[in-house]
Each structure stands twice: as structure tokens, then as C-alpha cells.
Design an enzyme around this catalytic site. Structure first.
Site, PDB file in Angstrom:
ATOM      1  N   GLY A   1       0.821  -1.216   0.000  1.00 40.50           N
ATOM      2  CA  GLY A   1       0.000   0.000   0.000  1.00 40.50           C
ATOM      3  C   GLY A   1       0.854   1.265   0.000  1.00 40.50           C
ATOM      4  O   GLY A   1       2.081   1.203   0.104  1.00 40.50           O
ATOM      5  N   ARG A   2       0.176   2.405  -0.125  1.00 43.90           N
ATOM      6  CA  ARG A   2       0.913   3.684  -0.112  1.00 43.90           C
ATOM      7  C   ARG A   2       1.729   3.814   1.170  1.00 43.90           C
ATOM      8  O   ARG A   2       2.909   4.160   1.152  1.00 43.90           O
ATOM      9  CB  ARG A   2      -0.080   4.869  -0.224  1.00 43.90           C
ATOM     10  CG  ARG A   2      -0.592   5.138  -1.619  1.00 43.90           C
ATOM     11  CD  ARG A   2      -1.693   6.210  -1.614  1.00 43.90           C
ATOM     12  NE  ARG A   2      -2.925   5.678  -1.041  1.00 43.90           N
ATOM     13  CZ  ARG A   2      -3.845   4.999  -1.733  1.00 43.90           C
ATOM     14  NH1 ARG A   2      -3.692   4.818  -3.013  1.00 43.90           N
ATOM     15  NH2 ARG A   2      -4.925   4.522  -1.137  1.00 43.90           N
TER      16      ARG A   2
ATOM     17  N   MET B   1      -0.230   9.687  12.908  1.00 41.26           N
ATOM     18  CA  MET B   1       1.000   9.364  13.643  1.00 41.26           C
ATOM     19  C   MET B   1       2.015  10.510  13.606  1.00 41.26           C
ATOM     20  O   MET B   1       3.122  10.352  14.128  1.00 41.26           O
ATOM     21  CB  MET B   1       1.658   8.126  13.018  1.00 41.26           C
ATOM     22  CG  MET B   1       0.819   6.873  13.109  1.00 41.26           C
ATOM     23  SD  MET B   1       0.958   6.136  14.740  1.00 41.26           S
ATOM     24  CE  MET B   1      -0.246   4.821  14.632  1.00 41.26           C
TER      25      MET B   1
ATOM     26  N   HIS C   1      -8.127  15.127   1.203  1.00 44.67           N
ATOM     27  CA  HIS C   1      -7.217  14.013   0.912  1.00 44.67           C
ATOM     28  C   HIS C   1      -7.313  13.626  -0.560  1.00 44.67           C
ATOM     29  O   HIS C   1      -8.266  13.980  -1.248  1.00 44.67           O
ATOM     30  CB  HIS C   1      -7.556  12.776   1.758  1.00 44.67           C
ATOM     31  CG  HIS C   1      -7.108  12.880   3.182  1.00 44.67           C
ATOM     32  ND1 HIS C   1      -7.863  13.486   4.147  1.00 44.67           N
ATOM     33  CD2 HIS C   1      -5.967  12.470   3.793  1.00 44.67           C
ATOM     34  CE1 HIS C   1      -7.220  13.440   5.300  1.00 44.67           C
ATOM     35  NE2 HIS C   1      -6.062  12.832   5.121  1.00 44.67           N
ATOM     36  N   HIS C   2      -6.360  12.810  -0.982  1.00 49.53           N
ATOM     37  CA  HIS C   2      -6.272  12.244  -2.329  1.00 49.53           C
ATOM     38  C   HIS C   2      -7.544  11.464  -2.709  1.00 49.53           C
ATOM     39  O   HIS C   2      -8.319  11.041  -1.830  1.00 49.53           O
ATOM     40  CB  HIS C   2      -5.053  11.300  -2.391  1.00 49.53           C
ATOM     41  CG  HIS C   2      -5.065  10.238  -1.327  1.00 49.53           C
ATOM     42  ND1 HIS C   2      -5.631   9.007  -1.525  1.00 49.53           N
ATOM     43  CD2 HIS C   2      -4.623  10.236  -0.034  1.00 49.53           C
ATOM     44  CE1 HIS C   2      -5.507   8.276  -0.422  1.00 49.53           C
ATOM     45  NE2 HIS C   2      -4.902   9.009   0.508  1.00 49.53           N
TER      46      HIS C   2
ATOM     47  N   LYS D   1      -8.675   7.747  -1.210  1.00 51.95           N
ATOM     48  CA  LYS D   1      -9.041   7.512   0.206  1.00 51.95           C
ATOM     49  C   LYS D   1     -10.462   6.957   0.302  1.00 51.95           C
ATOM     50  O   LYS D   1     -11.365   7.462  -0.355  1.00 51.95           O
ATOM     51  CB  LYS D   1      -8.894   8.799   1.025  1.00 51.95           C
ATOM     52  CG  LYS D   1      -9.120   8.586   2.518  1.00 51.95           C
ATOM     53  CD  LYS D   1      -8.533   9.700   3.359  1.00 51.95           C
ATOM     54  CE  LYS D   1      -8.829   9.517   4.838  1.00 51.95           C
ATOM     55  NZ  LYS D   1      -8.215   8.290   5.385  1.00 51.95           N
TER      56      LYS D   1
ATOM     57  N   GLY E   1      -9.502   9.947   9.751  1.00 48.49           N
ATOM     58  CA  GLY E   1      -9.196   9.647  11.152  1.00 48.49           C
ATOM     59  C   GLY E   1      -8.657  10.882  11.862  1.00 48.49           C
ATOM     60  O   GLY E   1      -8.951  11.111  13.051  1.00 48.49           O
TER      61      GLY E   1
HETATM   62  N1  LIG Z   1      -2.629   7.095  11.166  1.00 48.33           N
HETATM   63  C1  LIG Z   1      -1.917   7.704  10.211  1.00 48.33           C
HETATM   64  O1  LIG Z   1      -0.982   8.479  10.475  1.00 48.33           O
HETATM   65  C2  LIG Z   1      -2.234   7.402   8.787  1.00 48.33           C
HETATM   66  C3  LIG Z   1      -3.228   6.530   8.502  1.00 48.33           C
HETATM   67  N2  LIG Z   1      -3.480   6.146   7.228  1.00 48.33           N
HETATM   68  C4  LIG Z   1      -4.486   5.117   7.065  1.00 48.33           C
HETATM   69  O2  LIG Z   1      -3.840   3.900   6.719  1.00 48.33           O
HETATM   70  C5  LIG Z   1      -4.715   3.108   5.928  1.00 48.33           C
HETATM   71  C6  LIG Z   1      -4.003   2.679   4.654  1.00 48.33           C
HETATM   72  O3  LIG Z   1      -3.759   3.807   3.860  1.00 48.33           O
HETATM   73  P1  LIG Z   1      -3.016   3.665   2.447  1.00 48.33           P
HETATM   74  O4  LIG Z   1      -1.674   3.048   2.627  1.00 48.33           O
HETATM   75  O5  LIG Z   1      -3.134   4.985   1.796  1.00 48.33           O
HETATM   76  O6  LIG Z   1      -4.000   2.631   1.712  1.00 48.33           O
HETATM   77  P2  LIG Z   1      -3.668   1.570   0.571  1.00 48.33           P
HETATM   78  O7  LIG Z   1      -4.983   1.137   0.016  1.00 48.33           O
HETATM   79  O8  LIG Z   1      -2.640   2.130  -0.362  1.00 48.33           O
HETATM   80  O9  LIG Z   1      -2.990   0.358   1.364  1.00 48.33           O
HETATM   81  C7  LIG Z   1      -3.682  -0.564   2.164  1.00 48.33           C
HETATM   82  C8  LIG Z   1      -2.990  -1.896   2.017  1.00 48.33           C
HETATM   83  O10 LIG Z   1      -3.544  -2.816   2.957  1.00 48.33           O
HETATM   84  C9  LIG Z   1      -3.607  -4.065   2.307  1.00 48.33           C
HETATM   85  N3  LIG Z   1      -4.535  -4.965   2.984  1.00 48.33           N
HETATM   86  C10 LIG Z   1      -5.887  -4.952   2.994  1.00 48.33           C
HETATM   87  N4  LIG Z   1      -6.361  -6.024   3.674  1.00 48.33           N
HETATM   88  C11 LIG Z   1      -5.284  -6.725   4.088  1.00 48.33           C
HETATM   89  C12 LIG Z   1      -5.114  -7.943   4.804  1.00 48.33           C
HETATM   90  N5  LIG Z   1      -6.154  -8.660   5.246  1.00 48.33           N
HETATM   91  N6  LIG Z   1      -3.854  -8.384   5.028  1.00 48.33           N
HETATM   92  C13 LIG Z   1      -2.780  -7.677   4.598  1.00 48.33           C
HETATM   93  N7  LIG Z   1      -2.885  -6.522   3.908  1.00 48.33           N
HETATM   94  C14 LIG Z   1      -4.118  -6.057   3.658  1.00 48.33           C
HETATM   95  C15 LIG Z   1      -4.029  -3.743   0.865  1.00 48.33           C
HETATM   96  O11 LIG Z   1      -3.776  -4.811  -0.025  1.00 48.33           O
HETATM   97  C16 LIG Z   1      -3.163  -2.509   0.601  1.00 48.33           C
HETATM   98  O12 LIG Z   1      -1.910  -2.853   0.088  1.00 48.33           O
HETATM   99  C17 LIG Z   1      -5.974   3.942   5.724  1.00 48.33           C
HETATM  100  O13 LIG Z   1      -6.923   3.586   6.699  1.00 48.33           O
HETATM  101  C18 LIG Z   1      -5.484   5.362   5.973  1.00 48.33           C
HETATM  102  O14 LIG Z   1      -6.490   6.243   6.357  1.00 48.33           O
HETATM  103  C19 LIG Z   1      -2.764   6.623   6.183  1.00 48.33           C
HETATM  104  C20 LIG Z   1      -1.760   7.530   6.401  1.00 48.33           C
HETATM  105  C21 LIG Z   1      -1.411   7.993   7.722  1.00 48.33           C
HETATM  106  O1  LIG Z   2      -5.711   7.943   3.979  1.00 50.72           O
HETATM  107  C1  LIG Z   2      -4.773   8.761   4.099  1.00 50.72           C
HETATM  108  O2  LIG Z   2      -4.029   9.053   3.155  1.00 50.72           O
HETATM  109  C2  LIG Z   2      -4.551   9.395   5.399  1.00 50.72           C
HETATM  110  N1  LIG Z   2      -5.251   8.946   6.399  1.00 50.72           N
HETATM  111  C3  LIG Z   2      -5.181   9.377   7.734  1.00 50.72           C
HETATM  112  C4  LIG Z   2      -6.528   9.961   8.140  1.00 50.72           C
HETATM  113  O3  LIG Z   2      -7.555   9.343   7.835  1.00 50.72           O
HETATM  114  O4  LIG Z   2      -6.556  11.001   8.786  1.00 50.72           O
HETATM  115  C5  LIG Z   2      -4.012  10.263   8.028  1.00 50.72           C
HETATM  116  C6  LIG Z   2      -3.538  11.132   6.909  1.00 50.72           C
HETATM  117  O5  LIG Z   2      -4.260  12.311   6.892  1.00 50.72           O
HETATM  118  C7  LIG Z   2      -3.514  10.420   5.564  1.00 50.72           C
END
Ligand SMILES: NC(=O)C1=CN([C@@H]2O[C@H](COP(=O)(O)OP(=O)(O)OC[C@H]3O[C@@H](n4cnc5c(N)ncnc54)[C@H](O)[C@@H]3O)[C@@H](O)[C@H]2O)C=CC1
Ligand SMILES: O=C(O)C1=N[C@H](C(=O)O)C[C@H](O)C1
Length: 271
Positions: A13-14, A127, A157-158, A161, A167
Site C-alpha cells: 500500500g501507499r 501518527m 485528501h487524495h 481515500k 481519522g
Molecule cells: N494514522 C496515520 O498516520 C495514517 C493513517 N493512514 C491510514 O492507513 C490506511 C491505509 O492507507 P493507504 O496506505 O493509503 O491505503 P492503501 O490502500 O494504499 O494500502 C492498504 C494496504 O492494505 C492491504 N490490505 C488490505 N487487507 C489486508 C489484509 N487482510 N492483510 C494484509 N494486507 C491487507 C491492501 O492490499 C493494501 O496494500 C488507511 O486507513 C489510511 O487512512 C494513512 C496515512 C497515515
Molecule cells: O488515507 C490517508 O491518506 C490518510 N489517512 C489518515 C486519516 O484518515 O486522517 C491520516 C492522513 O491524513 C492520511
């Protein structure tokens, strides 16, 4: 202390790819496994190559438990359903679980809380140091101003999402509600459409924008009589979230089971 062995779930994932790069640049951490779900086209690929690095000799697998059993922590930015399953496996393996995934409903959040009775979990909708500092400021401002200041939380966001509001927006809304000593569940307004009537004093409103490649932008507006305060954050690179998640894993190493937040990790709780 020996290098901390970490598994990245959602490795293609990203965030997964960003985490693999962040671990590779940290001398005290080592990538011990990379997981994607059954059927993923990336199974068997080297996680380093997937992340744009030279090979790391860690191939992407769909079998998490043996990897968890040989690691000290799992970093999880996936989807809520997967994060709940990983929380059970991390508890079984007695390793740290850092959850960055967003979009949990109430039942899913309760499942994470239940898992944290046996596992050391750090979970946060964002985070980054910057956003958690902004949340502390929002709480302080909300506690200082009365209901004559209307609170609105904006986020963009992009276009990939899948959850809304973000969150982070919820985290900032919770901070505002805590400052006001009210519950977000009763004061949050997440949709407006049609003849809505005038704004109710005390509402905490949310507005969601989606488009392009925006990493993450948030703003909390306090709109009062003839003046407006705005506190915001712009993420310019996903590396801020990845480095925050790794800081959480280091902090959680050796800590007793429980559900912790980035406030605990960053020591911001009392600001
Ligand atoms: N808390 C923070 O600081 C941040 C949180 N996020 C959150 O993180 C999550 C992921 O974001 P992205 O990377 O942009 O999404 P993404 O869609 O690019 O990546 C998610 C990955 O999880 C994988 N996945 C799904 N089910 C799975 C399973 N059962 N086992 C293993 N892998 C599995 C998918 O195949 C994919 O590669 C979202 O909920 C986003 O909102 C994103 C950026 C920062
Ligand atoms: O999905 C994202 O990209 C991001 N998700 C988190 C959120 O839901 O707030 C954190 C960040 O903003 C990027």
C-alpha cells in the site's frame, strides 16, 4: 539493545511501501516480514523492490502468524477488518501492534479495545508529531472559547481515500469536544444538505474534500463574532506518518498490554 524486528502488513500500500523505506533507513530497526492478503498480485515479490529499494530479502507473504512469532512488532496501515484480525494474532504472538488504519466503526473500535487487554497496541488516526501537537492546541483553544465560537473541522485528501471523515479530522473533533467537555457523538455534525436550518450553538461540524494526490490537509476553524481563529496542518510527505509509527513501535517495546495513543508516545497528553 538489539535491532527491533518489525513486520509491515499492507506492505504494497501507499503507507506500506513508505514504511518499508523508513525501516530500511533506521539502523535500530529491521524488516522481519511483509504481508499482503491472499490473492494479492504482490505475493512473492521482494518488499524492498516493491518500495523502490534494492532487494531486502523479505518476500511478501499472506501468512502473518509465523512472521509475527519471529518479530517484536507489527506496523499496520490497512483496513479495519484486517487490523482487528492482526490485533488477535499480535496478542497471540505477544508483540507490539501499531495501528494507523482509520475508518473503524464502533464495533470495530470495541474489538481493538478488547484485544488491547492482552496486547500492547498504539493506535492513532494520525501518527505525525505536527497533527498531535495541533490536536493539543485545539483542545486548549476549545476549552478557552465558549459556544459563541462555532467549531468546524475541514479536511482534504487524495482521490483514493476510502473513509470519511478522515481519522485525523475525527481526532481533531475529539480534541475540540474534550476541550468543551462534551461528547463528539452528540455534538458532531457530519452531513449538511438542503434546508438544514440555522447552525445549532455547540455543534462541531465536519467537511470532507477529496481530489488529486493530496497527502492530507486539516484545518480547525473557530468562527466567532467578528473574528475567526484557524489552526491547521499540511502533510507534505507520508514519511511523517511512517516515522511516527516507528517511534510508536520503539516506545511500546517492553510496555505492558494496553491501548495507547500518540499522545502517550509523544508525551503531549498534558499540554
Ligand atoms: N494514522 C496515520 O498516520 C495514517 C493513517 N493512514 C491510514 O492507513 C490506511 C491505509 O492507507 P493507504 O496506505 O493509503 O491505503 P492503501 O490502500 O494504499 O494500502 C492498504 C494496504 O492494505 C492491504 N490490505 C488490505 N487487507 C489486508 C489484509 N487482510 N492483510 C494484509 N494486507 C491487507 C491492501 O492490499 C493494501 O496494500 C488507511 O486507513 C489510511 O487512512 C494513512 C496515512 C497515515
Ligand atoms: O488515507 C490517508 O491518506 C490518510 N489517512 C489518515 C486519516 O484518515 O486522517 C491520516 C492522513 O491524513 C492520511
Amino acid at each position: 539493545m538489539s535491532q527491533m524486528r518489525l513486520v509491515v502488513v499492507g506492505a504494497s500500500g501507499r503507507m506500506g511501501r513508505t514504511l518499508v523505506r523508513a525501516i530500511a533507513e533506521a539502523p535500530d530497526l529491521v524488516l522481519a516480514g511483509a504481508v499482503e492478503p491472499e490473492g494479492s498480485p504482490h505475493l512473492g515479490t521482494d518488499a524492498g523492490v516493491l518500495a523502490g529499494l534494492p532487494p531486502l530479502d523479505v518476500t511478501v507473504s499472506d501468512d502473518a502468524l509465523p512472521l509475527f512469532a519471529a518479530a517484536e512488532g507489527v506496523i499496520d496501515f490497512t483496513i479495519p477488518k484486517a487490523s482487528i484480525a492482526f490485533a488477535g494474532l499480535a496478542a497471540q504472538a505477544r508483540i507490539v501492534h501499531v495501528i494507523g488504519t482509520t475508518g473503524f466503526d464502533a464495533a470495530e473500535q470495541a474489538a481493538v479495545e478488547a484485544a488491547a487487554r492482552h496486547a500492547t497496541i498504539v493506535k492513532s488516526g494520525n501518527m505525525s508529531l505536527g497533527v498531535n501537537l495541533v490536536a493539543a492546541l485545539v483542545k486548549r483553544v476549545a476549552a478557552t472559547l465558549d459556544d459563541s465560537f462555532d467549531i468546524e473541522v475541514l479536511e482534504m485528501h487524495h482521490n483514493r481515500k476510502i473513509d470519511a471523515p478522515s481519522g485525523t479530522a475525527l481526532l481533531l473533533g475529539e480534541a475540540a469536544a474534550a476541550g468543551r467537555q462534551v461528547a463528539l457523538s452528540s455534538h458532531g455534525v457530519f452531513e449538511r444538505h438542503g434546508i438544514t436550518g440555522a447552525r445549532t450553538p455547540g455543534e462541531i461540524g465536519f467537511a470532507t474534500l477529496r481530489g488529486g494526490t493530496v497527502v492530507g490537509e486539516h484545518e480547525v476553524i473557530f468562527a466567532g463574532p467578528h473574528e475567526r481563529i484557524s489552526i491547521g496542518h499540511r502533510a507534505e510527505d507520508r514519511m511523517i506518518f511512517a516515522r511516527g509509527a516507528l517511534a510508536a513501535a520503539r516506545w511500546a517495546r517492553g510496555r505492558k498490554p494496553g491501548l495507547y495513543s500518540m499522545n502517550d508516545v509523544l508525551g503531549l497528553a498534558d499540554i
